[in-house]
Design a protein around this motif. Structure first.
Motif, PDB file in Angstrom:
ATOM      1  N   ASN A  40     -14.450   4.280  -4.770  1.00  0.00           N
ATOM      2  CA  ASN A  40     -15.246   4.314  -5.790  1.00  0.00           C
ATOM      3  C   ASN A  40     -14.640   3.599  -7.114  1.00  0.00           C
ATOM      4  OD1 ASN A  40     -17.457   6.611  -5.672  1.00  0.00           O
ATOM      5  ND2 ASN A  40     -15.825   7.659  -4.411  1.00  0.00           N
ATOM      6  N   ALA A  41     -14.860   3.807  -8.066  1.00  0.00           N
ATOM      7  CA  ALA A  41     -14.490   3.092  -9.294  1.00  0.00           C
ATOM      8  C   ALA A  41     -13.617   4.018 -10.461  1.00  0.00           C
ATOM      9  CB  ALA A  41     -15.607   2.375  -9.971  1.00  0.00           C
ATOM     10  N   LEU A  42     -13.077   5.055 -10.021  1.00  0.00           N
ATOM     11  CA  LEU A  42     -12.474   6.017 -10.870  1.00  0.00           C
ATOM     12  C   LEU A  42     -11.277   5.367 -11.343  1.00  0.00           C
ATOM     13  CD1 LEU A  42     -12.574   9.016  -8.319  1.00  0.00           C
ATOM     14  CD2 LEU A  42     -14.057   8.639 -10.170  1.00  0.00           C
ATOM     15  N   ARG A  43     -11.210   5.700 -12.866  1.00  0.00           N
ATOM     16  CA  ARG A  43      -9.983   5.386 -13.482  1.00  0.00           C
ATOM     17  C   ARG A  43      -8.924   6.057 -13.798  1.00  0.00           C
ATOM     18  NH1 ARG A  43     -12.609   0.778 -17.606  1.00  0.00           N
ATOM     19  NH2 ARG A  43     -13.735  -0.427 -16.194  1.00  0.00           N
ATOM     20  N   ALA A  44      -9.349   7.603 -13.464  1.00  0.00           N
ATOM     21  CA  ALA A  44      -8.157   8.544 -13.962  1.00  0.00           C
ATOM     22  C   ALA A  44      -8.435   9.721 -13.097  1.00  0.00           C
ATOM     23  CB  ALA A  44      -8.238   8.942 -15.333  1.00  0.00           C
ATOM     24  N   ILE A  45      -7.372  10.445 -12.817  1.00  0.00           N
ATOM     25  CA  ILE A  45      -7.417  11.711 -12.148  1.00  0.00           C
ATOM     26  C   ILE A  45      -7.524  12.957 -13.287  1.00  0.00           C
ATOM     27  CG2 ILE A  45      -6.257  13.173 -10.459  1.00  0.00           C
ATOM     28  CD1 ILE A  45      -4.444  10.909  -9.789  1.00  0.00           C
ATOM     29  N   SER A  46      -8.812  13.777 -13.225  1.00  0.00           N
ATOM     30  CA  SER A  46      -8.926  14.619 -14.179  1.00  0.00           C
ATOM     31  C   SER A  46      -9.927  15.766 -13.432  1.00  0.00           C
ATOM     32  CB  SER A  46      -9.671  14.146 -15.462  1.00  0.00           C
ATOM     33  OG  SER A  46     -10.855  13.518 -14.942  1.00  0.00           O
ATOM     34  N   GLY A  47      -9.888  16.910 -14.305  1.00  0.00           N
ATOM     35  CA  GLY A  47     -10.829  18.053 -13.874  1.00  0.00           C
ATOM     36  C   GLY A  47     -10.230  18.798 -12.778  1.00  0.00           C
ATOM     37  N   LEU A  48      -8.887  18.822 -12.110  1.00  0.00           N
ATOM     38  CA  LEU A  48      -8.772  19.566 -11.182  1.00  0.00           C
ATOM     39  C   LEU A  48      -8.006  20.838 -11.476  1.00  0.00           C
ATOM     40  CD1 LEU A  48      -7.656  16.608  -8.760  1.00  0.00           C
ATOM     41  CD2 LEU A  48      -9.603  17.662  -8.803  1.00  0.00           C
ATOM     42  N   GLU A  49      -7.572  21.069 -12.625  1.00  0.00           N
ATOM     43  CA  GLU A  49      -6.873  22.181 -12.756  1.00  0.00           C
ATOM     44  C   GLU A  49      -7.102  23.620 -12.398  1.00  0.00           C
ATOM     45  OE1 GLU A  49      -6.692  18.960 -15.992  1.00  0.00           O
ATOM     46  OE2 GLU A  49      -8.353  20.297 -14.924  1.00  0.00           O
ATOM     47  N   ARG A 109      -5.574  18.664   0.157  1.00  0.00           N
ATOM     48  CA  ARG A 109      -5.497  17.357   0.585  1.00  0.00           C
ATOM     49  C   ARG A 109      -6.554  16.442  -0.304  1.00  0.00           C
ATOM     50  NH1 ARG A 109      -4.612  15.628   6.070  1.00  0.00           N
ATOM     51  NH2 ARG A 109      -5.997  14.040   5.779  1.00  0.00           N
ATOM     52  N   ILE A 110      -6.234  15.425  -0.880  1.00  0.00           N
ATOM     53  CA  ILE A 110      -6.717  14.514  -1.770  1.00  0.00           C
ATOM     54  C   ILE A 110      -6.715  13.254  -1.388  1.00  0.00           C
ATOM     55  CG2 ILE A 110      -6.850  13.701  -4.280  1.00  0.00           C
ATOM     56  CD1 ILE A 110      -5.601  16.431  -5.286  1.00  0.00           C
ATOM     57  N   ASP A 111      -7.761  12.481  -1.383  1.00  0.00           N
ATOM     58  CA  ASP A 111      -8.088  11.138  -0.862  1.00  0.00           C
ATOM     59  C   ASP A 111      -8.659  10.254  -2.059  1.00  0.00           C
ATOM     60  OD1 ASP A 111      -8.503   8.677  -0.082  1.00  0.00           O
ATOM     61  OD2 ASP A 111      -9.440   9.028   1.959  1.00  0.00           O
ATOM     62  N   LEU A 112      -8.017   9.620  -2.810  1.00  0.00           N
ATOM     63  CA  LEU A 112      -8.463   8.846  -3.831  1.00  0.00           C
ATOM     64  C   LEU A 112      -8.340   7.383  -3.693  1.00  0.00           C
ATOM     65  CD1 LEU A 112      -7.605  11.277  -6.915  1.00  0.00           C
ATOM     66  CD2 LEU A 112      -9.878  10.942  -5.940  1.00  0.00           C
ATOM     67  N   SER A 113      -8.124   7.058  -2.552  1.00  0.00           N
ATOM     68  CA  SER A 113      -7.659   5.514  -2.135  1.00  0.00           C
ATOM     69  C   SER A 113      -8.882   4.776  -2.690  1.00  0.00           C
ATOM     70  CB  SER A 113      -7.628   5.476  -0.732  1.00  0.00           C
ATOM     71  OG  SER A 113      -8.619   5.803   0.211  1.00  0.00           O
ATOM     72  N   SER A 114      -8.463   3.445  -2.785  1.00  0.00           N
ATOM     73  CA  SER A 114      -9.458   2.210  -3.342  1.00  0.00           C
ATOM     74  C   SER A 114     -10.272   2.765  -4.521  1.00  0.00           C
ATOM     75  CB  SER A 114     -10.440   2.119  -2.012  1.00  0.00           C
ATOM     76  OG  SER A 114      -9.736   1.571  -0.966  1.00  0.00           O
ATOM     77  N   ARG A 174      -3.804   4.915  -2.001  1.00  0.00           N
ATOM     78  CA  ARG A 174      -3.554   3.559  -1.707  1.00  0.00           C
ATOM     79  C   ARG A 174      -4.741   2.486  -2.354  1.00  0.00           C
ATOM     80  NH1 ARG A 174      -4.318   3.791   4.597  1.00  0.00           N
ATOM     81  NH2 ARG A 174      -5.527   5.693   4.094  1.00  0.00           N
ATOM     82  N   GLU A 175      -4.331   1.595  -2.613  1.00  0.00           N
ATOM     83  CA  GLU A 175      -5.115   0.593  -3.209  1.00  0.00           C
ATOM     84  C   GLU A 175      -5.652   1.064  -4.617  1.00  0.00           C
ATOM     85  OE1 GLU A 175      -8.293  -2.824  -1.235  1.00  0.00           O
ATOM     86  OE2 GLU A 175      -8.520  -0.499  -0.542  1.00  0.00           O
ATOM     87  N   ASN A 176      -4.905   1.232  -5.510  1.00  0.00           N
ATOM     88  CA  ASN A 176      -5.086   1.698  -6.862  1.00  0.00           C
ATOM     89  C   ASN A 176      -4.314   0.762  -7.677  1.00  0.00           C
ATOM     90  OD1 ASN A 176      -7.017   4.056  -7.531  1.00  0.00           O
ATOM     91  ND2 ASN A 176      -5.952   4.915  -5.618  1.00  0.00           N
ATOM     92  N   GLN A 177      -3.990   1.122  -9.033  1.00  0.00           N
ATOM     93  CA  GLN A 177      -3.545   0.141  -9.801  1.00  0.00           C
ATOM     94  C   GLN A 177      -2.124   0.674 -10.605  1.00  0.00           C
ATOM     95  OE1 GLN A 177      -6.432  -1.115 -12.659  1.00  0.00           O
ATOM     96  NE2 GLN A 177      -7.954  -1.877 -10.900  1.00  0.00           N
ATOM     97  N   ILE A 178      -1.611   1.647  -9.705  1.00  0.00           N
ATOM     98  CA  ILE A 178      -0.352   2.529 -10.323  1.00  0.00           C
ATOM     99  C   ILE A 178       0.993   1.561 -10.229  1.00  0.00           C
ATOM    100  CG2 ILE A 178       1.250   4.051  -9.611  1.00  0.00           C
ATOM    101  CD1 ILE A 178      -1.292   5.712  -8.141  1.00  0.00           C
ATOM    102  N   ARG A 179       1.506   1.183 -11.285  1.00  0.00           N
ATOM    103  CA  ARG A 179       2.638   0.153 -11.385  1.00  0.00           C
ATOM    104  C   ARG A 179       3.767   0.908 -11.695  1.00  0.00           C
ATOM    105  NH1 ARG A 179       0.245  -4.796 -11.832  1.00  0.00           N
ATOM    106  NH2 ARG A 179      -1.905  -4.972 -12.382  1.00  0.00           N
ATOM    107  N   GLU A 180       3.921   1.938 -12.399  1.00  0.00           N
ATOM    108  CA  GLU A 180       5.335   2.488 -12.952  1.00  0.00           C
ATOM    109  C   GLU A 180       5.666   3.666 -12.110  1.00  0.00           C
ATOM    110  OE1 GLU A 180       6.679   1.285 -15.285  1.00  0.00           O
ATOM    111  OE2 GLU A 180       5.104  -0.287 -15.782  1.00  0.00           O
ATOM    112  N   LEU A 181       7.373   3.654 -11.624  1.00  0.00           N
ATOM    113  CA  LEU A 181       7.858   4.484 -10.850  1.00  0.00           C
ATOM    114  C   LEU A 181       7.831   5.919 -11.462  1.00  0.00           C
ATOM    115  CD1 LEU A 181      10.975   2.733  -8.994  1.00  0.00           C
ATOM    116  CD2 LEU A 181       9.029   4.131  -7.841  1.00  0.00           C
ATOM    117  N   GLY A 182       7.627   5.658 -12.817  1.00  0.00           N
ATOM    118  CA  GLY A 182       7.677   7.084 -13.619  1.00  0.00           C
ATOM    119  C   GLY A 182       6.434   7.851 -13.280  1.00  0.00           C
TER     120      GLY A 182
END
Length: 239
Positions: free
Chosen positions: A50-59, A66-71, A92-100
């Motif tokens: 999909n084109a998701l830019r953030a992980i939200s709404g799962l509280e 199991r969560i699959d948010l790849s690509s 996998r295949e997202n835009q995560i850059r920082e080890l933090g």
């Protein structure tokens, strides 16, 4: 297009949100997560491609395993801190850059599998996977993890340690074939009158012991290098 409760119900084939246990909406042109506040019994969420830019709404979805948010286009790992039942996470295949970002997972003690790239060939990777301390940081921060990037964590660490030992071994200078002490003259002059000097006997014994120790060290170095080469060959063959 945002994910809504109506879309969730349709995808799951259930009208009552509390009866929904699995939500799978791949390639649905989703740009935002939502509509999951009442889906409290969900154990699997799959929104790949999909084109998701953030992980939200799962509280409220504390039963998720199991969560699959790849690509997608996700740049931060967030919004998962309360999902203490989570066992599998595919980013996998997202835009995560920082080890933090790994810090967002440290309290998920049930997490066994984390995927940020394809382990076999490094494709579908996030930029964070290129960090020099990627593997060691994840091992330190997520000690309960058993699988990383489709590979067993223990095997990944063994391979990394062998590579590191081999690199260190290549920097070592080989010991000379002749022990350094063999080139020295350890004979001391006898005491006056021709009587043997007790100190010279002690010095001769020490010299003999030193030669034996240095010979042992040279053999140990050769054995260690051979063992590292064999271990690296075995790990390469098992892969």
């Amino acid at each position: 297009m945002a994910l809504t409760l109506q879309k969730v119900k349709k995808a799951a084939g259930e009208y009552d949100p509390e009866l929904i246990t699995r939500v799978r909406l791949p390639s649905a042109s989703l740009t935002a997560m939502g509509g999951l506040e009442t889906v409290v019994n969900m154990i699997e969420l799959a929104l790949p491609n999909n084109a998701l830019r953030a992980i939200s709404g799962l509280e409220a979805c504390v039963k998720l395993e199991r969560i699959d948010l790849s690509s997608n286009q996700i740049s931060r790992i967030e919004g998962l801190e309360g999902l203490t039942s989570l066992r599998f996470l595919d980013l996998r295949e997202n835009q995560i850059r920082e080890l933090g970002n790994i810090d967002a997972l440290v309290n998920l003690h049930c997490l066994e599998q984390l995927h940020l790239q394809n382990g076999a060939d490094g494709t579908r990777r996030n930029a964070v996977c290129e960090e020099a301390t990627y593997l060691s940081t994840i091992k330190t921060r997520l000690p309960a993890l058993t699988t990383l990037d489709n590979e067993r964590m223990a095997l990944k660490m063994d391979a990394g340690e062998v590579d590191g030992l081999q690199a260190d071994a290549e920097l070592l200078e080989p010991l000379p074939a002749e022990s350094w002490c063999q080139a020295e003259d350890w004979d001391l002059p006898s005491a006056r009158g021709g009587a043997a000097d007790p100190m010279s006997k002690d010095a001769a014994k020490i010299a003999k012991d030193v030669r034996a120790v240095t010979d042992d060290c040279a053999q140990l170095q050769r054995d260690a290098l051979e063992m590292m080469q064999e271990a690296k060959a075995d790990l390469g063959g098992s892969g």
